[in-house]
Every structure is written in structure tokens, then in C-alpha cells.
Design an enzyme around this catalytic site. Structure first.
Site, short mmCIF file in Angstrom:
data_model
loop_
_atom_site.label_atom_id
_atom_site.label_comp_id
_atom_site.label_asym_id
_atom_site.label_seq_id
_atom_site.Cartn_x
_atom_site.Cartn_y
_atom_site.Cartn_z
N PHE A 282 53.73 54.96 20.89
CA PHE A 282 54.73 54.14 20.17
C PHE A 282 54.81 52.70 20.66
O PHE A 282 55.77 52.00 20.39
CB PHE A 282 56.12 54.81 20.23
CG PHE A 282 56.11 56.26 19.84
CD1 PHE A 282 55.83 56.62 18.53
CD2 PHE A 282 56.34 57.26 20.77
CE1 PHE A 282 55.79 57.96 18.17
CE2 PHE A 282 56.30 58.60 20.41
CZ PHE A 282 56.02 58.96 19.11
N THR A 678 47.68 65.25 8.54
CA THR A 678 48.15 64.44 9.66
C THR A 678 48.86 63.17 9.15
O THR A 678 49.77 62.67 9.80
CB THR A 678 46.99 64.07 10.60
OG1 THR A 678 45.92 63.52 9.83
CG2 THR A 678 46.49 65.29 11.35
N GLN A 682 52.48 61.84 10.20
CA GLN A 682 52.71 60.47 10.70
C GLN A 682 53.88 59.83 9.97
O GLN A 682 54.75 59.21 10.58
CB GLN A 682 51.47 59.61 10.45
CG GLN A 682 50.38 59.76 11.45
CD GLN A 682 50.58 58.79 12.59
OE1 GLN A 682 51.41 59.03 13.45
NE2 GLN A 682 49.83 57.72 12.61
N GLU A 748 53.03 53.13 11.70
CA GLU A 748 54.32 52.48 11.94
C GLU A 748 55.17 52.31 10.69
O GLU A 748 56.39 52.20 10.79
CB GLU A 748 54.08 51.12 12.63
CG GLU A 748 53.57 51.35 14.04
CD GLU A 748 53.03 50.11 14.72
OE1 GLU A 748 53.82 49.40 15.31
OE2 GLU A 748 51.82 49.88 14.67
MO1 MOS Z 1 52.54 50.18 18.22
S1 MOS Z 1 54.40 49.45 18.64
O1 MOS Z 1 51.69 48.72 18.01
O2 MOS Z 1 51.99 51.16 19.47
#
Ligand code: MOS
Length: 781
Positions: A282, A678, A682, A748
Site C-alpha cells: 500500500f 484477482t 483488487q 489504487e
Molecule cells: Mo502505492 S501508495 O504507490 O504503493
């Protein structure tokens, strides 16, 4: 040496500036991805299917070895003691009791730590991985409340933990700033992200706002967040002479090895970092003080060292997301057209790190507006270096922006989805570049249909079930497509001795639980025309050539580009080996693809030869190629982003104020989905983290002394199963013709937009507008 470096950097800057001017103007065909990969539309068996993690069985059997599970002879265990003042110096440190404690091998403080260079701070060069540019345990100075002041090595972890608790220090406190208000009174400065100012201005946005018929203008605040990966940070470290090996949990093995080499005055080849499994990254699993201190202690003690941070230790020395205060102001015409878009504000940083929370990043390409002003300023506080944390910038930036759009929709009495679509830009509003692929309207339409948006009561507070007020809300999710330079793949094709072949693909990449190793195998098998079980993937080792960061949601694109490059090189070598006797003779690499265990002409698959046959005729047991990915110029030529439409249903108890999310849908436009299973995980994982951001997560930072007061799961709340409803995920699956495999990163985007979707649903349920995260029940009573 310094002068040569500076000259090199200056030359690089000139080249980069020239590239930034020229690449946007170059014909598409000059750009990697400018001529779309023919295989994007050439459907093989694997891409887009649901493949379970290939490392799943190892993990459920406990056979996957994580950083704190490496066994070594004579291993010593480390524990840290932490400073309790925010700034000053250690006046005295008493280590006698710790040294006399059972099982203690070494107590290391600034008095006996080896001389080490400060780590190069992330972003200062392509191989820099340090959290800050501070020297580690080199003198008596204290820079944050929680800084390690001593490391204890002992025969067991329990002995080390106990001895660390016996370290007693006194301090001389120096003037410090640990209040956000005080920091801002001290001053702010322009925020820089990777060296570039976080500032965009088109026209006079303040004037356009003042002149607008409809406007909203509000402040939004978001707190600090700490990293809480399920696996706390750990490393098992050994020296072999002047060679250092670190078995770590890392998102950047190559850069970490290079930075550690700099710290210990070694050549890059003298440091090896491995990281085969990571229990969640993360953005938090980079280089922090513990790897440096563990390596230093191992060197002094002459023994291998395991340093595994306690959960509290992670809060003390691993930075997280910093706090922000953001202003969003929108001025609009009666039909919703934006005349002004202002998104500005302040984020806190330490004096020594390099990471503002770049909350305007998603706003830059989000909406068309007559005039725009976007700016992140930073202010300095004496605290632990903040860092990257899943969608740094966008996760809190979209909370502010997408809440404001909802507020404007209320003001205009307009449907918030239609308001967003009304302001859909034709090209990137701040860079002027064309979008490589943008199907956000499709994502909105498909999501609205599936979620039942048309049944929404536009009037807030009007849907009630018993004592529960029910509402729905939505928000845009967004995250850039990134592909960083440095990706390399090594590909080996080997006769299996039974008439077939096996392939091995090696990339300096990372598996942090998201399924990268599986997806890499799928991409390679697809290219090669082999079955998944004929392909082995090796990764997570700085000895593998190249560098691929697991960050910025870019790892899959970077791996894909490297695998594609290596595959092309492999096809070239195989064509040479095949020679004139092959049915493939005379064909070029571009005309050929992998197909059912060999090479075939793309538009005439009857012209083919198996890999086994080519290798056998050439009397070769194997063939290996190593190839670098194309430079990622596509990002300078197009505006490239992932998009999503987030839908939330929330129930707020009218007696207790308790908010419960009862339904959630993410509708994504992220290019080709490589592994449906997956990918869905995510997206869901991102959304779960977004629910935490919306409703629970908050680091309690004592502004009187800079101490983090809730360094445990008992007091720092993240969502648990009962907090998370069924999360529905859909996607457009429209390939981006200009990216490797047509794919975008998806790691993300799932957390973005969630905070606003929840806040907007809470407004719809209750009529209460909360602009301060997290939205806890006290703010709803
Ligand atoms: Mo991510 S915050 O670029 O691992």
C-alpha cells in the site's frame, strides 16, 4: 565525482525538458503504444479469465516464507526503543540494565552504531528509496516523537523486547511544531510532487467564481492515516563478508538494494534484497529505519538479525498519509456548466521527507471548466516522515472534489451524475493532451443501471426504514495510468525432455498479495502460446536485472511492457535459430505470435513451427533473452487515466447516529482486465480501504507533543467483515490501445471516490453534510 553527477543531472534535466516539449507533438507511431499491439485484440485463452492465485496453495499451507520467517543459524532478534519527544537531543541514555538483561547480545545507540551515510530520499534519484534524508542513529538528535534511539539484540524476541523496555533516556527539548495551526502560522510553501509544482492555473478562477450564478465554496479536512498491512514490517538480515543480504517485505527490491549500498558505502552488487511474499504494501513497504538499523546491528554483532516491528513499532517508524485541509469552490451556469473550478489547500510534511499529499492530481484531468486553479501547499511539522499510502492524493482529493460536486448538484437541483457528465472534458483540461482512452460515461451509465440509481429520492432525509434513514450517493473514482522506466524481463525457453518446452520469466517485481505473479504468468503464457503450467515466474529479488516498482499502480504495465519486449527478442532469436528450413522462414518478428506451443504467422496460423522443433533442429537445450521495456513515452503523449463510478447505499440510525454502508458498487473503466478474479479482489480491497477512510480511520496525533496515541488496532479502527457489505464490481473492459496489453493499473483506483460516495449517501439519507473525515457517529447526531 559530485561535479560529474551534477553535470549528468543537469544534462538529464535538459533532455527531459526537451522530451516534455517534443513527445506530445510527435506522431503517434513514434510512441510506444502508438501503433496498438496487434495482440490486444487477438484473443488468446487466458487474458480476462478468472485464474486463482498460483501462490494460493503455498499461502494457505503456510509454506510461503515471509520476511520474518527466514531461518538462519545463530539468528539474533532485534527490538527498538523509541524517543518520546518531538525534537531535541538525547541528554543521557542508560543502557546498563538492558545490557545486563538475560540473553542480550548487543545494545546499539548513536554512541556505538557504525558510521553510515544518510539514505537517499525517495524521488531524489531513480534508485533512491529512503523515507527522508535524515542520517539514521548517527548522533544524539531527535527529529520525531517515536524515532528509534536504541536497538537491542538478544537470543529471543521476548528477551529483546524486554531489554528494550529497560532503556532509559533523558532529553533536552528544542523548539518544535506539532500543531497544524501553528505550522501554518509559521508558513506554507509550494508543494512539489516528484520535483514538479502541484500548481495549475487557467484563466482567473476567483473572478469566474465570483461572477458565477451558482457556486459552492467549502473546506474539507482529512486526518492522518497509518499503514496497517496485515504483515507488520520485518526483515531477516545477514552479512557475508562485505556482502549484505536482506530478506525483506519490499515494494522496490532494486532501489532498496541500491539505497542500502549507499548507506553502507558498498557497490550496488554487494547488496541483495529479496522479497518473494509481502503481506500487503500500500506504499508503506519501502525503506525505513528498521532495515538500516538491523543491518548495522548485524554487522557489529557478527550475526544474522531478524527485526520484526511490533504493530506499535509500525506506527512509530513507518509513515503514513498526512493530514490535509482542502478548499473546493465550483462556479456554474444554470445548466451545470462549470465556469470555475478551484481546488487548493495545505498538507503537512516533515522537514526531511519528499511527499506532499498531492490531492489535486485527480482534479487535473477530472472536469472541463472555464477557469481553473489547483494548488497544494505544504507546511512543516516535527513528525514522522509521511509517505505514499494507497492512491496518495486521489483518495482524499476525490473526497473533497466529489463532495463539492454533490453539493453543487443540490444547489442546482440537478442529478449529480448528469452534472458530472455535463462537464466531461474532450481533452485533458490542464495538460491539453488527448486522452488515450476515457469511457467514464459508459461506466456511469452501466453503474447507474445496475445500482438502481433511478429509484433514488433526490430530497434528502425522505427514505426511512424504522429508525434507519436510508440514502444513496455516488462519486467519480480516478487514478492515473503510470509506467515507470527501468523495467526489464529475462525470458528462458527450455526443452522439457519430453517433446515440449517450459518457459521461465524473471522480473524484479513484487507480489504483495494482489496476484502479480499469477498475472505475469498469464501475460507470458499468452504471449508465448503456452499453457499456464508451462510458465514459471521469478520475481522479488534485486539480483534479477531491471527495476520494477510495485507502486503507482504501475507494476503490471511495467512488467507487461518488459515481457512484451523480451518476447519479441525471443521470437527474433528463435527465427534466427529456425533458419531457412522452417515454415517461418522469411517472416519478420512483427508477423509472428506465440501459438499452441510454438510460433505461428498471426494471419496464417497454418504457417508454424513448435518451440521444441526449433530448439531441437538448432541442437539447443534452451535459449535466454534479457530485454528492457520501451521507454514509457506514452505518458507524455497522451493523458492516461483509469476511471470509475462509485455508488453507495448507506443507513444512518436516527437515534444513535451510527452509519452503516449497506450496498456498494464500483463500475470501472480501466482498460483490459487481465485476470478477472484477482482484479475483482483488487477493486474490492480498495473499496474496503475506502470505507475505512470514510468512516473510521484516523491517527490520533497529540498536537502537544507529536505522539501518536492510538498505535494499535484496539484504537485505530479499520473495517472488519461486519462493516463491509457485499461489494459489487463491474468494468467496461474497453482496451486502451496505447498501453501494453490494453491494460491500466487497478491497485489504487478502488479507494478513490469512496469517501465522497459515502459522504454523499449520508447527505442523501440525513440532510447532514460532513466535510471532515472520518464520518463518525458523533458528527451525525
Ligand atoms: Mo502505492 S501508495 O504507490 O504503493
Amino acid at each position: 565525482m559530485k561535479i560529474v553527477e551534477a553535470g549528468k543531472n543537469a544534462a538529464q534535466t535538459v533532455v527531459q525538458t526537451a522530451m516534455a516539449k517534443l513527445v506530445p507533438l510527435a506522431p503517434d507511431s513514434w510512441i510506444p503504444g502508438g501503433v496498438p499491439d496487434p495482440l490486444i485484440r487477438h484473443k488468446h485463452g487466458l487474458i480476462g479469465t478468472s485464474v486463482s492465485r498460483l501462490d494460493g496453495p503455498l499461502k494457505v499451507q503456510g509454506a510461503a516464507r515471509f520476511a520474518a520467517e527466514y531461518q538462519m543459524d545463530n539468528l539474533a532478534y532485534a527490538a527498538l526503543a523509541y524517543a518520546t519527544i518531538p525534537r531535541g537531543r538525547i541528554a543521557s541514555i542508560d543502557t546498563a540494565a538492558a545490557e545486563a538483561s538475560a540473553g542480550v547480545v548487543l545494545v546499539m545507540t548513536h554512541r556505538n552504531a557504525p558510521r553510515m551515510n544518510a539514505p537517499a530520499v525517495f524521488g531524489s534519484s531513480p534508485t533512491a528509496a529512503g523515507p527522508a534524508d535524515l542520517p539514521v542513529m548517527q548522533d544524539d538528535s531527535v527529529h520525531w516523537n517515536g524515532q528509534p534511539i536504541a536497538l537491542v539484540l538478544a537470543e529471543t524476541q521476548e528477551q529483546a523486547d524486554h531489554a528494550a523496555s529497560l532503556i532509559a533516556a533523558t532529553y533536552e527539548t528544542a523548539p518544535f511544531t506539532t500543531s497544524f495551526a501553528q505550522a501554518r502560522a509559521n508558513g506554507t510553501e509550494q508543494g512539489l510532487f516528484m520535483g514538479q509544482p502541484l500548481l495549475n492555473e487557467t484563466g482567473d478562477a476567483e473572478q469566474a467564481l465570483a461572477a458565477a450564478v451558482h457556486r459552492v465554496d467549502n473546506l474539507y479536512t482529512t486526518p492522518r492515516h497509518n499503514h496497517n498491512a496485515i504483515e507488520p514490517h520485518a526483515a531477516t538480515i545477514a552479512w557475508h563478508g562485505d556482502e549484505l543480504i536482506v530478506h525483506d517485505a519490499s515494494q522496490l527490491v532494486t532501489a532498496e538494494a541500491a539505497t542500502l549500498a549507499g548507506v553502507f558505502d558498498l557497490e550496488a552488487e554487494q547488496v541483495r534484497v529479496t522479497s518473494p511474499f509481502v503481506g500487503g504494501g500500500f506504499g508503506g513497504k519501502c525503506l525505513w529505519d528498521h532495515q538500516i538499523l538491523g543491518a548495522a546491528a548485524a554487522r557489529i554483532a557478527g550475526r544474522p538479525v531478524r527485526i520484526a516491528l511490533s504493530r506499535e513499532g509500525v506506527y512509530r517508524i513507518v509513515g503514513g498519509r498526512t493530514l490535509t485541509e482542502q478548499r473546493v469552490a465550483l462556479g456554474a451556469q444554470a445548466d451545470g456548466t462549470f465556469d470555475a473550478l478551484i481546488h487548493t489547500g495545505v498538507a503537512a510534511m516533515s522537514p526531511h521527507n519528499n511527499m506532499p499529499e498531492p490531492f489535486i492530481m485527480g482534479t487535473r484531468s477530472g472536469y472541463a471548466a472555464g477557469a481553473v486553479k489547483l494548488q497544494v501547499e505544504v507546511t512543516k511539522m516535527n513528525m514522522l516522515a509521511n509517505t505514499f499510502m494507497r492512491a496518495p492524493g486521489e483518495s482524499v482529493g476525490t473526497f473533497a472534489l466529489e463532495s463539492a460536486i454533490d453539493e453543487l448538484a443540490v444547489e442546482l437541483r440537478m442529478d449529480p451524475i448528469e452534472l458530472r457528465i455535463r462537464n466531461e472534458p474532450e481533452k485533458d483540461p490542464t495538460s491539453g493532451l488527448p486522452f488515450s482512452s476515457r469511457n467514464i460515461v459508459e461506466a456511469w451509465r452501466a453503474g447507474a443501471e445496475r445500482f438502481g440509481w433511478s429509484k433514488r429520492h433526490a430530497e434528502p432525509g425522505t427514505r426511512r426504514e424504522g429508525e434507519w434513514l436510508v440514502g444513496i450517493g455516488c462519486a467519480t473514482a480516478t487514478y492515473p495510468y503510470y509506467r515507470m522506466p527501468g523495467g526489464v524481463a529475462r525470458m528462458t525457453l527450455r526443452a522439457d525432455g519430453a517433446g515440449g518446452v517450459r518457459a521461465k520469466v524473471e522480473v524484479a517485481a513484487h507480489e504483495m498479495g494482489m496476484g502479480t505473479s499469477t498475472t505475469t504468468a498469464m501475460v507470458a503464457a499468452d504471449r508465448l502460446g503456452l499453457a499456464l503450467d508451462q510458465v514459471e515466474v521469478a520475481y522479488g529479488d534485486s539480483l534479477i536485472p531491471g527495476a520494477i516498482l510495485a507502486g503507482g499502480s504501475q507494476q503490471t504495465a511495467a512488467i507487461g511492457a518488459a515481457v512484451i519486449a523480451a518476447h519479441r527478442a525471443l521470437v527474433g532469436e528463435l527465427l534466427k535459430l529456425a533458419g531457412n528450413d522452417s515454415p517461418l522462414a522469411g517472416l519478420s518478428v512483427e508477423e509472428i505470435g506465440g501459438d499452441e506451443g510454438g510460433l505461428a504467422k498471426l494471419d496464417d496460423p497454418a504457417r508454424r513451427e513448435s518451440y521444441a522443433s526449433i530448439l531441437a533442429r538448432a541442437q539447443r537445450a534452451s535459449i535466454t533473452v534479457t530485454e528492457a521495456a520501451t521507454p514509457p513515452l506514452e505518458q507524455m503523449h497522451w493523458s492516461m487515466h483509469s476511471h470509475g463510478a462509485m455508488f453507495c447505499e448507506v443507513r444512518v440510525n436516527s437515534v444513535t447516529g451510527e452509519p452503516r454502508v449497506s450496498r456498494f458498487l464500483g463500475s470501472f473503466d480501466t482498460g483490459t482486465i487481465l485476470n478477472a478474479k484477482t482484479a475483482r479482489s483488487q477493486f474490492r480491497g480498495g473499496i474496503v480501504m475506502g470505507l475505512g477512510l470514510a468512516l473510521m480511520e484516523e491517527t490520533q496525533f497529540d498536537e502537544r507533543n507529536g505522539r501518536i496515541m492510538n498505535p494499535s488496532f484496539a484504537e485505530y479502527h479499520v473495517p472488519v467483515h461486519l462493516d463491509v457489505p457485499e461489494i459489487d464490481v463491474i468494468w467496461t473492459d474497453i482496451p486502451d490501445p496505447h498501453t501494453p496489453m490494453g491494460a491500466h493499473g487497478i491497485g489504487e483506483i478502488g479507494i478513490t471516490g469512496v469517501g465522497a460516495a459515502v459522504a454523499n449517501a449520508i447527505y442523501n439519507a440525513t440532510g447532514r453534510r460532513v466535510r471532515d473525515l472520518p464520518i463518525t457517529l458523533d458528527k451525525l447526531l
